[in-house]
Write an enzyme that holds these catalytic residues in place. Structure first.
Site, PDB file in Angstrom:
ATOM      1  N   SER A 129       0.863  -1.178   0.000  1.00  8.81           N
ATOM      2  CA  SER A 129       0.000   0.000   0.000  1.00  8.81           C
ATOM      3  C   SER A 129       0.897   1.225   0.000  1.00  8.81           C
ATOM      4  CB  SER A 129      -0.886   0.006   1.256  1.00  8.81           C
ATOM      5  OG  SER A 129      -1.489   1.271   1.454  1.00  8.81           O
ATOM      6  N   TYR A 142      -1.441  -0.543  10.391  1.00  4.59           N
ATOM      7  CA  TYR A 142      -1.477  -0.756   8.933  1.00  4.59           C
ATOM      8  C   TYR A 142      -0.195  -0.261   8.287  1.00  4.59           C
ATOM      9  CZ  TYR A 142      -3.565  -1.126   4.280  1.00  4.59           C
ATOM     10  OH  TYR A 142      -3.842  -1.482   2.980  1.00  4.59           O
TER      11      TYR A 142
END
Length: 259
Positions: A129, A142
């Site tokens: 990501s 995350y």
């Protein structure tokens, strides 16, 4: 025609990648914890796979050896979304995020690297990501998990190059998918923010998938398939003062919205 295994292929980006590969005539093995409602047309099959299970990965390797007699492309796509302020996230949350997002990809790479070495070729695609490159406030678990996937990918790129094995890491920002459904409710405010950003994103999974496969075909390592990802990455590298100012402002906004 390539032989492809895609984790998390029942929905979202994984399903879009599988459909694109099938359209090109590839043999595709979709894996996921649940079977997709509909398999894409073409040479596509399915096998249940929990990426946190060594036994499931061993089963996938056996299936690939028997059905495909080798593998050309491993796509470690499966993962979960996460977000939250550090004081709202407990040990269980961190363990789940790291087990799925980091160790899931690690186990996939560990499982298939011996096969790729035997073949003296193959390509690993790890879906990370933009959060692995730029680290916004209130996303510590995350960010950390996706940064680990970027580091893993860079390490393997150099380690496996002598064997003719390619490695790519995919780092998009938000795009329209069902990823928000996997978020835990440890910090409901951040779940709402992430859901809104995903739903309002200009690009969908199919568009991201097309760009990813084009970059993989070109043997690119760092794949940032959307403009916001590239802007964030280069702002951090070339205009650090501006980058920090924006991140501090985001942190302040989060604090004020909670008061």
């Amino acid at each position: 025609m390539r032989r492809v295994l895609i984790t998390g292929g029942a929905s979202g980006l994984g399903a879009a990648l599988a459909a694109r590969c099938a359209e090109r005539g590839d043999q595709v093995l979709i894996t996921d914890v649940k079977e997709p409602d509909v398999l894409p047309d073409g040479a596509v099959s399915f096998q249940p796979l929990d990426i946190t299970s060594e036994a499931d990965w061993a089963g996938a390797l056996l299936r690939v050896r028997k059905q495909f007699e080798g593998l050309d492309l491993l796509v470690n796509n499966a993962g979960i979304a996460a977000g939250g302020r550090i004081d709202r996230l407990g040990a269980e949350h961190w363990q789940r995020v790291l087990n799925v997002n980091v160790l899931g990809a690690v186990t996939g790479c560990r499982t298939f690297t011996p096969l790729f070495k035997e073949q003296r070729g193959g390509h690993i695609v790890n879906v990370a990501s933009a959060a692995g490159l730029v680290h916004a406030p209130a996303m510590s678990s995350y960010n950390a998990s996706k940064a680990a996937v970027v580091a893993l990918s860079e390490t393997l790129r150099h380690e496996l190059h002598p064997y003719g094995i390619g490695v790519s890491v995919v780092c998009p920002t938000f795009f329209r998918t069902n990823l928000a459904a996997s978020m835990s409710a440890d910090d409901p405010m951040m779940v709402q923010v992430a859901t809104r950003l995903i739903n309002k994103a200009p690009l969908g999974a199919d568009e991201i998938a097309a760009r990813v496969l084009q970059a993989v075909d070109a043997r690119k390592f760092l794949i940032m398939p959307d403009r916001p990802a590239r802007i964030a990455f280069w702002t951090k590298r070339l205009a650090r003062v501006l980058y920090d100012r924006r991140m501090f402002a985001t942190g302040t906004k989060i604090m004020e919205s909670n008061e």
